[in-house]
Write an enzyme that holds these catalytic residues in place. Structure first.
Site, PDB file in Angstrom:
ATOM      1  N   ASP A  26      -3.972  12.698  -7.187  1.00 25.29           N
ATOM      2  CA  ASP A  26      -2.725  11.931  -7.100  1.00 25.29           C
ATOM      3  C   ASP A  26      -2.524  11.395  -5.680  1.00 25.29           C
ATOM      4  O   ASP A  26      -1.984  10.306  -5.493  1.00 25.29           O
ATOM      5  CB  ASP A  26      -1.535  12.826  -7.488  1.00 25.29           C
ATOM      6  N   GLY A  27      -2.957  12.188  -4.679  1.00 18.49           N
ATOM      7  CA  GLY A  27      -2.844  11.756  -3.269  1.00 18.49           C
ATOM      8  C   GLY A  27      -3.624  10.455  -3.050  1.00 18.49           C
ATOM      9  O   GLY A  27      -3.179   9.562  -2.337  1.00 18.49           O
TER      10      GLY A  27
ATOM     11  N   ASN B 105       6.514   8.240  -5.132  1.00 23.16           N
ATOM     12  CA  ASN B 105       6.952   9.620  -5.416  1.00 23.16           C
ATOM     13  C   ASN B 105       8.386   9.872  -4.959  1.00 23.16           C
ATOM     14  O   ASN B 105       9.247  10.187  -5.739  1.00 23.16           O
ATOM     15  CB  ASN B 105       6.063  10.629  -4.684  1.00 23.16           C
TER      16      ASN B 105
ATOM     17  N   THR C  70       7.588  15.484 -10.402  1.00 24.54           N
ATOM     18  CA  THR C  70       6.684  16.638 -10.519  1.00 24.54           C
ATOM     19  C   THR C  70       6.056  17.008  -9.172  1.00 24.54           C
ATOM     20  O   THR C  70       5.275  17.948  -9.099  1.00 24.54           O
ATOM     21  CB  THR C  70       5.547  16.322 -11.515  1.00 24.54           C
ATOM     22  N   ALA C  71       6.390  16.263  -8.122  1.00 18.79           N
ATOM     23  CA  ALA C  71       5.790  16.506  -6.810  1.00 18.79           C
ATOM     24  C   ALA C  71       6.759  17.328  -5.931  1.00 18.79           C
ATOM     25  O   ALA C  71       7.205  18.391  -6.341  1.00 18.79           O
ATOM     26  CB  ALA C  71       5.413  15.164  -6.185  1.00 18.79           C
TER      27      ALA C  71
ATOM     28  N   SER D 194       9.209  21.268  -6.155  1.00 15.41           N
ATOM     29  CA  SER D 194       9.243  22.419  -5.240  1.00 15.41           C
ATOM     30  C   SER D 194      10.658  22.696  -4.744  1.00 15.41           C
ATOM     31  O   SER D 194      10.958  23.797  -4.298  1.00 15.41           O
ATOM     32  CB  SER D 194       8.341  22.161  -4.023  1.00 15.41           C
TER      33      SER D 194
HETATM   34  P1  NAP Z   1      -1.044  15.913  -0.451  1.00 15.26           P
HETATM   35  O1  NAP Z   1      -1.737  17.093   0.066  1.00 15.26           O
HETATM   36  O2  NAP Z   1      -1.749  14.616  -0.671  1.00 15.26           O
HETATM   37  O3  NAP Z   1      -0.318  16.284  -1.834  1.00 15.26           O
HETATM   38  C1  NAP Z   1       0.237  17.538  -2.036  1.00 15.26           C
HETATM   39  C2  NAP Z   1       0.055  17.899  -3.506  1.00 15.26           C
HETATM   40  O4  NAP Z   1       0.982  17.118  -4.293  1.00 15.26           O
HETATM   41  C3  NAP Z   1      -1.339  17.603  -4.046  1.00 15.26           C
HETATM   42  O5  NAP Z   1      -1.740  18.707  -4.829  1.00 15.26           O
HETATM   43  C4  NAP Z   1      -1.138  16.363  -4.917  1.00 15.26           C
HETATM   44  O6  NAP Z   1      -2.037  16.296  -6.007  1.00 15.26           O
HETATM   45  C5  NAP Z   1       0.263  16.632  -5.433  1.00 15.26           C
HETATM   46  N1  NAP Z   1       0.984  15.448  -5.940  1.00 15.26           N
HETATM   47  C6  NAP Z   1       1.117  14.228  -5.380  1.00 15.26           C
HETATM   48  N2  NAP Z   1       1.864  13.439  -6.158  1.00 15.26           N
HETATM   49  C7  NAP Z   1       2.207  14.182  -7.244  1.00 15.26           C
HETATM   50  C8  NAP Z   1       2.971  13.925  -8.402  1.00 15.26           C
HETATM   51  N3  NAP Z   1       3.575  12.748  -8.599  1.00 15.26           N
HETATM   52  N4  NAP Z   1       3.138  14.937  -9.306  1.00 15.26           N
HETATM   53  C9  NAP Z   1       2.563  16.133  -9.118  1.00 15.26           C
HETATM   54  N5  NAP Z   1       1.813  16.446  -8.036  1.00 15.26           N
HETATM   55  C10 NAP Z   1       1.648  15.474  -7.118  1.00 15.26           C
HETATM   56  O7  NAP Z   1       0.236  15.736   0.497  1.00 15.26           O
HETATM   57  P2  NAP Z   1       0.844  14.535   1.307  1.00 15.26           P
HETATM   58  O8  NAP Z   1      -0.133  13.427   1.500  1.00 15.26           O
HETATM   59  O9  NAP Z   1       1.476  15.106   2.485  1.00 15.26           O
HETATM   60  O10 NAP Z   1       2.022  14.021   0.345  1.00 15.26           O
HETATM   61  C11 NAP Z   1       1.789  13.421  -0.860  1.00 15.26           C
HETATM   62  C12 NAP Z   1       2.796  13.961  -1.820  1.00 15.26           C
HETATM   63  O11 NAP Z   1       2.662  15.361  -1.864  1.00 15.26           O
HETATM   64  C13 NAP Z   1       4.255  13.690  -1.427  1.00 15.26           C
HETATM   65  O12 NAP Z   1       4.695  12.491  -1.990  1.00 15.26           O
HETATM   66  C14 NAP Z   1       4.982  14.898  -1.966  1.00 15.26           C
HETATM   67  O13 NAP Z   1       5.581  14.660  -3.218  1.00 15.26           O
HETATM   68  C15 NAP Z   1       3.905  15.940  -2.182  1.00 15.26           C
HETATM   69  N6  NAP Z   1       4.200  17.079  -1.317  1.00 15.26           N
HETATM   70  C16 NAP Z   1       4.713  18.187  -1.893  1.00 15.26           C
HETATM   71  C17 NAP Z   1       5.069  19.269  -1.097  1.00 15.26           C
HETATM   72  C18 NAP Z   1       5.635  20.481  -1.753  1.00 15.26           C
HETATM   73  O14 NAP Z   1       5.630  20.529  -2.996  1.00 15.26           O
HETATM   74  N7  NAP Z   1       6.134  21.427  -0.992  1.00 15.26           N
HETATM   75  C19 NAP Z   1       4.913  19.236   0.269  1.00 15.26           C
HETATM   76  C20 NAP Z   1       4.385  18.068   0.838  1.00 15.26           C
HETATM   77  C21 NAP Z   1       4.025  16.989   0.009  1.00 15.26           C
HETATM   78  P3  NAP Z   1      -3.613  15.961  -5.814  1.00 15.26           P
HETATM   79  O15 NAP Z   1      -4.223  17.262  -5.382  1.00 15.26           O
HETATM   80  O16 NAP Z   1      -4.034  15.523  -7.194  1.00 15.26           O
HETATM   81  O17 NAP Z   1      -3.754  14.880  -4.784  1.00 15.26           O
END
Ligand code: NAP
Length: 267
Positions: free
Chosen positions: A45-46, A121, A160-161, A165
């Protein structure tokens, strides 16, 4: 129909990219990463998020297809061992598409500069070193004064992202709604917030008016903007949408179950 390929650096993703390029070459399928009609992302997804921001100026004409080389994703419909089926689907493409809502973010900085962003997202406004104090308006009316670490506004597909959490609800992407979720709100006898995620209707909008400070952190999907002096932020459902080539139907709730529940319930 011109196909672009956007892969992450992972070894398996690069291998799948090479295999696809060979198959496209053999079948005379035109590849064009500059001006594609379909963008195939390979990774997770990233990777899809990165591709979305890379092609953000051409969203109206592009349809995305996600191939995942890790675990099942929310934007990635195809497994990396299904690329033969994917090539067959591409060859019989008749323009079928599904689209999802996007989040329109307008940030006004204290120097009156205005920036626009389009999140797939979510967008968050946070303050790291000290409490973020922000007035929250829904549809132009003051709703509450928030105190805490920050606030997150997400799209249905982003629910879901990070939103999840934060204890936010998961929203089916057929619903054109925004969700506002709190990040560590302060609640005691003096300070009060709603303390529940809120789902905002498509014709409503959210405005945040933070107190003084030059150390706000603004995030738009994977992008972070540090030490910002934010005067106000407006969030609404965008008129633009993201399009995916829909060659087969992966039911949303099955995807949620696969990602978060699995089949192993224990005894
Ligand atoms: P990242 O490491 O690229 O992503 C963090 C995780 O979020 C990865 O496992 C990714 O899946 C998953 N993800 C991304 N979009 C999603 C969606 N729409 N539904 C379910 N899972 C999803 O982190 P990043 O580049 O910093 O940020 C990208 C996204 O990660 C942000 O938009 C944010 O929503 C999410 N994120 C979540 C948290 C948390 O839950 N605490 C913290 C930071 C960021 P893949 O492994 O398939 O790429």
């Amino acid at each position: 129909m011109k196909i672009g390929i956007f892969a992450n650096d992972n070894r398996r993703s690069q291998e799948v990219k090479r295999q696809l390029e060979i198959k496209f070459h053999e079948r005379h399928i035109v590849m064009d990463n500059q001006d594609p009609d379909i963008v195939i992302t390979i990774g997770g997804d990233g990777t899809l998020l990165s591709a979305y921001h890379h092609y953000i100026e051409n969203l109206a004409k592009i349809r995305f297809v996600g191939v995942h080389t890790g675990h099942l994703g929310f934007y990635t419909d195809w497994r990396d061992d299904e690329i033969d089926d994917l090539v067959v689907s591409l060859q019989s493409d008749n323009g079928q598409a599904v689209s999802y809502p996007l989040l329109d973010v307008t940030v006004q900085y204290t120097d009156h500069k205005i920036e626009h962003y389009l999140a797939l997202n979510e967008a968050t406004l946070r303050r790291i070193g000290s409490t973020m104090v922000t007035d929250v308006y829904i549809g132009g009316e003051l709703f509450e004064r928030f105190r805490g670490d920050g606030l997150c506004v997400s799209t249905p597909t982003g629910s879901t992202a990070y939103n999840k959490s934060l204890g936010g609800a998961i929203i089916h992407p057929d619903l054109e709604a925004l969700q506002l979720a709190e990040i560590c709100s302060l609640n005691n006898r003096v300070f009060r917030t709603l303390s529940s995620p809120m789902i905002i209707a498509p014709n409503d909008w959210i405005t945040l008016v933070p107190g003084k400070g030059s150390d706000f952190l603004l995030t738009i999907d994977s992008d972070s903007y540090h030490n910002k002096s934010v005067a106000r932020i407006l969030f609404k459902v965008s008129k633009k949408r993201i399009y995916f080539a829909k060659y087969r139907h992966n039911e949303f709730w099955r995807r949620v179950k696969d990602a978060f529940i699995g089949d192993d319930y224990g005894d």
